[in-house]
Design an enzyme around this catalytic site. Structure first.
Site, mmCIF file in Angstrom:
data_model
loop_
_atom_site.group_PDB
_atom_site.id
_atom_site.type_symbol
_atom_site.label_atom_id
_atom_site.label_comp_id
_atom_site.label_asym_id
_atom_site.label_seq_id
_atom_site.Cartn_x
_atom_site.Cartn_y
_atom_site.Cartn_z
ATOM 1 C CG PHE A 90 -15.166 13.983 -38.578
ATOM 2 C CD1 PHE A 90 -14.163 14.933 -38.755
ATOM 3 C CD2 PHE A 90 -15.727 13.407 -39.718
ATOM 4 C CE1 PHE A 90 -13.750 15.312 -40.029
ATOM 5 C CE2 PHE A 90 -15.317 13.774 -40.991
ATOM 6 C CZ PHE A 90 -14.323 14.738 -41.141
ATOM 7 C CE LYS A 128 -23.224 8.188 -32.536
ATOM 8 N NZ LYS A 128 -21.820 8.237 -33.064
ATOM 9 C CD GLU A 161 -18.298 6.664 -35.184
ATOM 10 O OE1 GLU A 161 -18.962 7.691 -34.914
ATOM 11 O OE2 GLU A 161 -18.525 5.946 -36.180
ATOM 12 C CB SER A 202 -22.110 11.917 -44.741
ATOM 13 O OG SER A 202 -22.643 10.723 -44.211
ATOM 14 C CB CYS A 229 -21.347 21.597 -43.266
ATOM 15 S SG CYS A 229 -21.943 22.829 -42.128
ATOM 16 C CD GLU A 242 -19.475 16.913 -47.847
ATOM 17 O OE1 GLU A 242 -20.110 15.858 -47.646
ATOM 18 O OE2 GLU A 242 -19.557 17.910 -47.114
HETATM 19 P P1 NAD Z 1 -21.144 10.631 -40.901
HETATM 20 O O1 NAD Z 1 -22.458 10.719 -41.599
HETATM 21 O O2 NAD Z 1 -20.199 9.574 -41.321
HETATM 22 O O3 NAD Z 1 -21.368 10.411 -39.320
HETATM 23 C C1 NAD Z 1 -22.176 11.289 -38.578
HETATM 24 C C2 NAD Z 1 -22.747 10.540 -37.390
HETATM 25 O O4 NAD Z 1 -23.583 9.479 -37.853
HETATM 26 C C3 NAD Z 1 -21.705 9.909 -36.471
HETATM 27 O O5 NAD Z 1 -22.093 10.138 -35.137
HETATM 28 C C4 NAD Z 1 -21.750 8.444 -36.836
HETATM 29 O O6 NAD Z 1 -21.480 7.593 -35.729
HETATM 30 C C5 NAD Z 1 -23.181 8.229 -37.290
HETATM 31 N N1 NAD Z 1 -23.301 7.226 -38.352
HETATM 32 C C6 NAD Z 1 -22.400 6.987 -39.353
HETATM 33 N N2 NAD Z 1 -22.863 6.027 -40.175
HETATM 34 C C7 NAD Z 1 -24.078 5.674 -39.687
HETATM 35 C C8 NAD Z 1 -25.062 4.738 -40.134
HETATM 36 N N3 NAD Z 1 -24.880 3.983 -41.220
HETATM 37 N N4 NAD Z 1 -26.187 4.626 -39.412
HETATM 38 C C9 NAD Z 1 -26.387 5.387 -38.328
HETATM 39 N N5 NAD Z 1 -25.503 6.284 -37.866
HETATM 40 C C10 NAD Z 1 -24.358 6.431 -38.543
HETATM 41 O O7 NAD Z 1 -20.496 12.098 -41.002
HETATM 42 P P2 NAD Z 1 -19.038 12.547 -40.566
HETATM 43 O O8 NAD Z 1 -18.060 11.948 -41.511
HETATM 44 O O9 NAD Z 1 -18.859 12.359 -39.115
HETATM 45 O O10 NAD Z 1 -19.143 14.129 -40.806
HETATM 46 C C11 NAD Z 1 -18.827 14.764 -42.028
HETATM 47 C C12 NAD Z 1 -20.090 15.090 -42.783
HETATM 48 O O11 NAD Z 1 -20.922 15.921 -41.980
HETATM 49 C C13 NAD Z 1 -19.829 15.891 -44.050
HETATM 50 O O12 NAD Z 1 -20.623 15.353 -45.083
HETATM 51 C C14 NAD Z 1 -20.296 17.303 -43.699
HETATM 52 O O13 NAD Z 1 -20.730 18.077 -44.791
HETATM 53 C C15 NAD Z 1 -21.422 17.000 -42.767
HETATM 54 N N6 NAD Z 1 -21.752 18.129 -41.911
HETATM 55 C C16 NAD Z 1 -22.883 18.837 -42.200
HETATM 56 C C17 NAD Z 1 -23.220 19.937 -41.438
HETATM 57 C C18 NAD Z 1 -24.452 20.735 -41.749
HETATM 58 O O14 NAD Z 1 -24.807 21.610 -40.971
HETATM 59 N N7 NAD Z 1 -25.134 20.464 -42.853
HETATM 60 C C19 NAD Z 1 -22.405 20.336 -40.362
HETATM 61 C C20 NAD Z 1 -21.267 19.581 -40.089
HETATM 62 C C21 NAD Z 1 -20.945 18.472 -40.878
#
Ligand code: NAD
Length: 497
Positions: free
Chosen positions: A164, A188, A191, A241, A296, A397
């Site tokens: 997000f 994808k 959401e 995450s 991140c 985090e």
């Molecule tokens: P998230 O893991 O909750 O969601 C990321 C994506 O995964 C979304 O599109 C979501 O729909 C999907 N998703 C969520 N749960 C799922 C599941 N159980 N099974 C399959 N798909 C699933 O992450 P977020 O809250 O959207 O983003 C924040 C996180 O992203 C933070 O931890 C941040 O550090 C990380 N991030 C990392 C980087 C990097 O380059 N390392 C860059 C940006 C963000």
């Protein structure tokens, strides 16, 4: 506000239900399941988002698979033409895209502009594919009269799953390169922030890609699982995450796919006694509080080395207090709200947990109110001092505007602390000593190291990824790693008799 405010594009108040993009058409999902998208500064609903079904994912993959051979046979210099047109279209719609990012995510408008710029940078990089994708050869490489070479070939359908925190940029770390290499793609988006991609795909539709080359499906876990389990999908790029990164890495790998998963972070900023505080304090504040701590690469832990720590703390708290918090669309605001209510609750509960631990809470952002935006998801800058290195503030985090300070006697202790984290995304040192800086970059376990830079974000032509629990896979996103991820190398050995 500048005098030309009236010339800026006006964003809609409500976008309706965002659409999928399948086989060259923007289409409504039939899914009965949907979520709401809010403007986090006002808490008003600005769109709804469908949780696309397995059948809809299959239709997107069908389209991508059907066009793959034709796209692959299209010469690279022709394949990049729609990408070049897309860049021009994005330049034309640049301000509007930035404003939609601010509207649905909350980040301040200048940061939104920066993120759209980084998105376009990735397109520019991919336009160099005719050179980047070349193989190598060696005459008489195997024996006299026997030449050896390798060529790069695309594999088929790839997919990316985005987080997000950067609604425009993250999918562009992957799909332009993949498509330029001759693959086809399914995006994808998150959401929680799907509106920007809805507008982006309207623009993509004008760029003239053959239908099916680039597709988008909105949704959540069910949608992602359908991509992970479709045997035609050759590889998955994920950003999000750590628990989800690990899950996707394991399930995609078990299904025989290539996979690169960028996960969560906890980034340590080390401040040496010889750091130039006038220069580094604003940089630290921008690292920790920029994008409301939802990068991140955001600094999260300040590690103060040796004498002079009290002065650093005093300056950091004063600077954090002076940050102007509000609706990011206002050009004078420096920090916006947390992007979504779910995450807002989480950040507040992490601050509650930190406040219950043994440390000093110097600045408390809970209960922060912005006049005129009473329902917004605002958390003010928060600073904890004297944190226990084993506390949740240092280990977990938070992904919010929270600065946790630890004091250590020397550089060795600072490096040891940074390396004790299970994460390894980014880390920075502020110093005027080349020796200390070299020691830091040599020993710290992290994918991105800053030297007097608080957000060491790799440009499109450098690889982007972390170490340890911040990354699962081997080839990082962007740069030449991306070319390797999205192509298969084939060696040919030739003798003519
Ligand atoms: P998230 O893991 O909750 O969601 C990321 C994506 O995964 C979304 O599109 C979501 O729909 C999907 N998703 C969520 N749960 C799922 C599941 N159980 N099974 C399959 N798909 C699933 O992450 P977020 O809250 O959207 O983003 C924040 C996180 O992203 C933070 O931890 C941040 O550090 C990380 N991030 C990392 C980087 C990097 O380059 N390392 C860059 C940006 C963000």
């Amino acid at each position: 506000m500048s005098d030309n405010t009236t010339l800026l594009p006006v964003v809609k108040e409500h976008y309706g239900r965002v659409r999928n993009y399948i086989d060259g058409e923007l289409v409504q999902s039939d899914s009965p399941r949907e979520g709401e998208v809010t403007n986090p500064a006002t808490a008003e609903v600005i769109a709804t988002v469908p949780m696309s079904t397995k059948e809809e994912v299959t239709a997107a993959v069908d389209a991508a698979q059907d066009i793959f051979e034709e796209w692959r046979e299209t010469p690279p210099n022709i394949r990049v033409q729609p990408l070049c047109r897309l860049k021009a279209l994005f330049e034309k719609n640049y301000e509007e895209l930035a404003r939609i990012v601010t509207q649905e995510h909350g980040k301040v408008i200048d940061e939104a502009r920066g993120s759209v710029r980084r998105m376009v940078d990735n397109l520019e990089f991919a336009c160099g594919i005719p050179t980047l994708m070349m193989g190598e050869n060696l005459e008489d490489g195997a024996a006299p009269g026997i030449d050896e070479e390798y060529i790069r070939q695309p594999l088929g359908v790839f997919a990316a799953v985005a987080p997000f925190n950067f609604p425009a940029m993250v999918p562009f770390w992957f799909w332009p390169q993949a498509v330029a290499c001759g693959n086809t793609f399914v995006v994808k988006p998150s959401e929680q922030v799907p509106v920007t991609q809805d507008r982006i795909f309207e623009i993509i539709d004008e760029a003239g890609f053959p239908p099916g080359v680039i597709n988008m499906v909105h949704g959540d876990k069910e949608t992602v699982d359908a991509l992970l389990d479709d045997e035609r999908v050759q590889g998955i790029s994920f950003v999000g995450s750590t628990p989800v990164a690990r899950y996707i890495y394991e399930r995609a790998a078990a299904n025989g796919k290539r996979v690169q998963c960028q996960g969560g972070a906890k980034n340590f900023l080390t401040i040496m006694p010889d750091a130039n505080l006038d220069a580094c304090v604003p940089n630290i504040i921008s690292s920790c509080l920029g994008n409301t701590g939802q990068r991140c690469l955001a600094g999260a832990v300040l590690v103060l080395v040796g004498d002079g720590a009290d002065e650093v703390v005093q300056r950091v708290v004063a600077a954090a207090k002076s940050v102007r918090v509000g609706y990011g669309m206002d050009e004078t605001v420096q920090m916006g709200p947390i992007a979504a209510s779910r995450h807002y609750d989480r950040v507040l509960s992490m601050i509650d947990a930190g406040a219950g631990e043994d440390n000093s809470l110097l600045l408390d952002g809970r209960g922060y109110r912005v006049e005129g935006y009473d329902n917004g998801f605002f958390v003010g800058p928060t600073v904890f001092d004297h944190c226990d290195p084993d506390s949740s503030l240092i280990r977990e985090e938070i992904f919010g505007p929270v600065i946790s300070i630890v004091r250590v006697p020397d550089l060795d202790a600072a490096i040891e602390l940074a390396n004790s984290s299970r994460f390894g995304n980014a880390s920075s040192i502020y110093t005027s000593s080349g020796k200390a800086a070299r020691e830091y970059r040599y020993r710290v376990q992290g994918g991105n190291i800053g030297i007097n830079i608080g957000v060491p974000a790799p440009m499109a032509y450098f690889p982007f990824g972390g170490y340890k629990d911040s990354f699962f896979g081997d080839l990082h996103g962007q740069g030449k790693d991306g070319i390797n991820f999205f192509t298969e190398r084939k060696v040919i050995i030739t003798r003519w008799v």
